[in-house]
Design a protein around this motif. Structure first.
Motif, PDB file in Angstrom:
ATOM      1  N   SER A 194       0.835  -1.217   0.029  1.00  0.00           N
ATOM      2  CA  SER A 194       0.166  -0.118  -0.254  1.00  0.00           C
ATOM      3  C   SER A 194       0.313   1.348   0.152  1.00  0.00           C
ATOM      4  O   SER A 194      -0.003   2.018   0.516  1.00  0.00           O
ATOM      5  CB  SER A 194      -0.745   0.512   1.113  1.00  0.00           C
ATOM      6  OG  SER A 194      -2.014  -1.225   0.473  1.00  0.00           O
ATOM      7  N   PRO A 252      -0.820  -1.085  -4.344  1.00  0.00           N
ATOM      8  CA  PRO A 252      -0.166  -2.623  -3.507  1.00  0.00           C
ATOM      9  C   PRO A 252       0.571  -2.707  -3.242  1.00  0.00           C
ATOM     10  O   PRO A 252       1.339  -3.360  -2.234  1.00  0.00           O
ATOM     11  CB  PRO A 252      -0.620  -3.355  -4.579  1.00  0.00           C
ATOM     12  CG  PRO A 252      -2.557  -2.549  -4.880  1.00  0.00           C
ATOM     13  CD  PRO A 252      -1.695  -1.730  -5.824  1.00  0.00           C
ATOM     14  N   ARG A 253       1.385  -3.361  -4.537  1.00  0.00           N
ATOM     15  CA  ARG A 253       3.366  -3.631  -4.134  1.00  0.00           C
ATOM     16  C   ARG A 253       4.219  -2.800  -4.990  1.00  0.00           C
ATOM     17  O   ARG A 253       3.991  -2.762  -6.026  1.00  0.00           O
ATOM     18  CB  ARG A 253       3.003  -5.150  -4.742  1.00  0.00           C
ATOM     19  CG  ARG A 253       2.735  -6.365  -3.858  1.00  0.00           C
ATOM     20  CD  ARG A 253       2.957  -5.889  -2.370  1.00  0.00           C
ATOM     21  NE  ARG A 253       4.854  -7.223  -2.784  1.00  0.00           N
ATOM     22  CZ  ARG A 253       5.829  -6.761  -2.259  1.00  0.00           C
ATOM     23  NH1 ARG A 253       6.153  -5.444  -2.354  1.00  0.00           N
ATOM     24  NH2 ARG A 253       7.376  -7.357  -3.060  1.00  0.00           N
TER      25      ARG A 253
END
Length: 699
Positions: free
Chosen positions: A500, A520-521
């Motif tokens: 995040s 997210p990554r």
């Protein structure tokens, strides 16, 4: 709680030899498995008065430093491993200097700070977590001098109308049987016209130190004052202007009544800041110590801008964005150690209040001030940490720590964009670290560590979207160091894994803050190499190299869509896999040669810096790329010593020695207008060859 800890520790065996170094006040010790380097006072003092702290650290591993004005004054930035300044924790005597809401440190507000410091420790990665808000990619831990021992005066003059000076002196020295009282002070005043148009700056700072020490207790008061008045340079210049006129700056530009281009004369940034730090250090014994600091920081500032078609009737206006803030901090640490164990723990509590407000007026009617917006902010946090270093044998150290943070942020009222910022949220974080250091011999050292960190969104993040989430990072570090008689070298690998991640989109708002979004990554993975060679006493060669991959697993770019009349139609998206993180070069290298012949007893040094290509945004598009660049510099200094009277040190410094034409970073905003791609950007050209001369007289 302190009484309980005293009773508990008094039951432990404290008869053995104390280890060489106690980890205290957030700094990494010699065997702490945290990648770090320390810049000593001698090197900081060798820099010119106008050299900002970021530029003073430019030669350190994984560091990229830039300056908008080209002289060391004005706005400076530092990135470590590509990590932005807002994610780099900066502390002074253990107290965080990062803005509570934006996370930034505006170095222009504390001019000549490097001259007031005894040392700086740079921590890469998550670092130690004892300094209040934890580092989220890098940390800069600074300490001021405890006292000034001699009278000195330093004068500087350089390119682009740069002049300045600094005076410092001991004021009181009383040594009685019950203790010693000292007081000292320093003051600096500097000015530059700047390299780019409107890049001027007039800055001043002062330092006051009062200390009382009786061997068992030391009570110290540090007062630091900074004030700056500088031209706005954060907009950068459009790409088409870069080759035509690299000194161009659109700040304050408007069309006059006669149709000619004019510039508003007071397009400026103004800020003053006052820090009070009262510290009490107490030794219960040679092994058990405490340190408590009370801090109060008062700040007020504004930036004034000319804005075309700002009013509802599309008439021009001058606006003033201001803030009035206060920061209160309590920090208290306990430290104990014996031959096999070092323990430390403490608390850090802070309360930040700020009033953001804006005003506007017509250029021809400056007396008729119109209220624009008013937003109040309150942010407080309470942190606690426990740290241990266990020495099970002479060749091993096991390290562990955990920090708990609770952060609450409130905002009320409209902001400068007219949106209501009534917002309140509390975050709870736990930040652990584990590591081990192995020393098979005095020449070899291996370190391995893993840490988990969290970071809350900033005010600018929440202005863009109150739905943004905190970011999380897992940091894994491993390094090897060899230390010989004439040669030392180290090699380290790191993996900074983001979850995040609050990612910069490349767009900036009117205040110069970047707008971020969660992804997210993402990761930063690399290798850091450094070496120092000293074959003889008067000659030293050093170099460092960082090679890295900085990627977003899957990135979605959102583009605003407008019709031909700039009516908003919605958004479109672009998808990118394994995209490079913006402003994160995959290669950073530095080298330095120093030689001290008798005829130049303070030394001759040559330095070089290479920064690989980096991108304006997170798409990896080669059309939006900062080309790789490298620069060189040289410093010469000689001290004239007299049997009676003062010493005189004359030094000269040249930056961008080969007069290279380059820009060091940029921002971009993209959209779709009437079905066609549209782009606006800001590039930041760096100054061509420039020099400064300094004369220092010390008594």
């Amino acid at each position: 709680m302190r009484g309980f800890l005293i009773l508990l520790i008094s039951l432990l065996d404290i008869q053995d030899t104390i280890p060489a170094l106690t980890v205290f006040a957030g700094r990494a010790g010699i065997d702490t498995p945290v990648p770090h380097t320390t810049v000593r006072q001698e090197e900081l003092q060798s820099k010119a008065v106008q050299t900002s702290v970021p530029l003073a650290l430019e030669g350190e591993p994984s560091v990229v430093s830039t300056n908008e004005g080209g002289t060391g004054l004005g706005y400076s930035q530092i990135r470590i491993r590509g990590v932005a300044g807002g994610q780099t924790t900066v502390s002074l005597n253990g107290i965080s200097l990062n803005g509570a809401e934006d996370g930034e440190v505006f170095w222009v507000n504390i001019p000549a700070l490097g001259k007031y410091l005894s040392s700086i420790q740079i921590q890469r990665g998550l670092g130690t977590s004892a300094c209040g808000p934890g580092a989220f990619g890098a940390g800069i831990n600074m300490s001021t001098e405890e006292s000034i021992e001699s009278i000195s005066a330093e004068l500087n003059a350089g390119s682009f109308g740069t002049v300045g000076g600094l005076v410092q002196a001991p004021l009181v020295h009383i040594n009685k049987g019950r203790g010693m009282l000292t007081a000292s002070g320093a003051y600096s005043l500097q000015h530059t016209d700047g390299y780019i148009r409107n890049g001027y700056a007039t800055v001043q700072s002062a330092l006051g130190l009062v200390n009382w020490d009786n061997g068992k207790d030391r009570i110290g008061l540090t007062v630091l004052f900074g004030k700056q008045h500088s031209g706005i340079t954060w907009e950068g210049i459009p790409a088409e202007k870069y080759h035509e006129d690299p000194r161009y700056n659109p700040a304050g530009e408007y069309i006059g009544p006669d149709g000619n281009i004019c510039y508003y004369r007071n397009q400026s940034d103004n800020y003053r800041q006052l820090h009070f730090q009262l510290n009490w250090k107490h030794s219960f014994s040679s092994r058990f110590k405490s340190s408590t600091t009370l801090n109060y920081t008062d700040g007020y500032g504004y930036y004034e801008q000319y804005r075309a078609a700002f009013m509802e009737d599309y008439s021009d206006a001058v606006t003033k964005d201001a803030l009035d803030n206060s920061l209160y901090v309590l920090r208290s640490d306990l430290s104990w150690q014996n031959h096999s164990l070092a323990l430390s723990g403490g608390i850090y509590a802070s309360c930040y209040t700020c009033r953001h407000f804006g005003q506007s007026w017509l250029p021809q009617a400056s007396g008729n001030i119109i209220p624009w917006y008013s937003n109040d902010a309150l942010k407080y946090e309470a942190d606690a940490y426990i740290r241990t270093e266990w020495y099970p044998s002479k060749w091993a150290t096991i390290y562990g720590e955990i920090q708990g943070r609770t952060v609450h942020h409130d905002m009320k009222g409209p902001d400068e964009y007219g949106q209501d910022l009534d917002f309140g949220r509390t975050w709870l974080f736990a930040n652990p670290r584990l590591g081990i250091t192995l020393r098979p011999s005095s020449m070899h050292k291996v370190m391995v560590s893993a840490a988990l960190g969290h970071r809350e969104p900033t005010r600018a993040d929440l202005q863009a979207s109150t739905g943004v989430k905190p970011e999380t990072m897992l940091d894994i570090e491993a390094s090897y160091r060899f230390s010989g008689k004439h040669f030392a070298a180290s090699a380290g690998i790191y993996a900074m894994e983001y979850f995040s991640m609050l990612l910069e989109t490349g767009k900036i708002n009117d205040a110069g803050y970047v707008i971020k979004e969660n992804t997210p990554r993402a990761y930063r993975r690399g290798i850091e190499l450094s070496g120092d060679w000293k074959p003889v006493e008067k000659f030293t060669a050093s170099a460092n190299l960082t090679l890295s991959m900085n990627r977003i697993r899957r990135y979605t770019a959102y583009l605003d869509n407008y019709d031909a009349d700039w009516n908003f139609l919605g958004q479109s998206t672009e998808e990118y896999d394994n995209a490079p993180i913006l402003l994160s070069p995959s290669a950073i290298a530095g080298a330095k040669l120093e030689y001290r012949p008798g005829w130049m007893n303070q030394g001759i040094s040559l330095r070089a810096k290479y920064v690989g290509k980096q991108y304006w945004d997170n798409t990896g598009n080669p059309d939006r790329m900062v080309p790789a660049y490298w620069t060189a510099g040289m410093t010469l200094a000689h001290q004239f010593k007299f049997s009676k009277g003062p010493s005189v040190t004359v030094s000269g410094e040249v930056d961008n020695l080969l007069n290279r034409h380059y820009y060091a970073y940029a921002w971009v905003w993209r959209a779709i207008v009437d079905g066609q791609p549209y782009q606006s950007e800001g590039l930041y050209p760096q100054a061509p060859i420039n020099a400064r001369l300094s004369v220092k007289i010390a008594f």
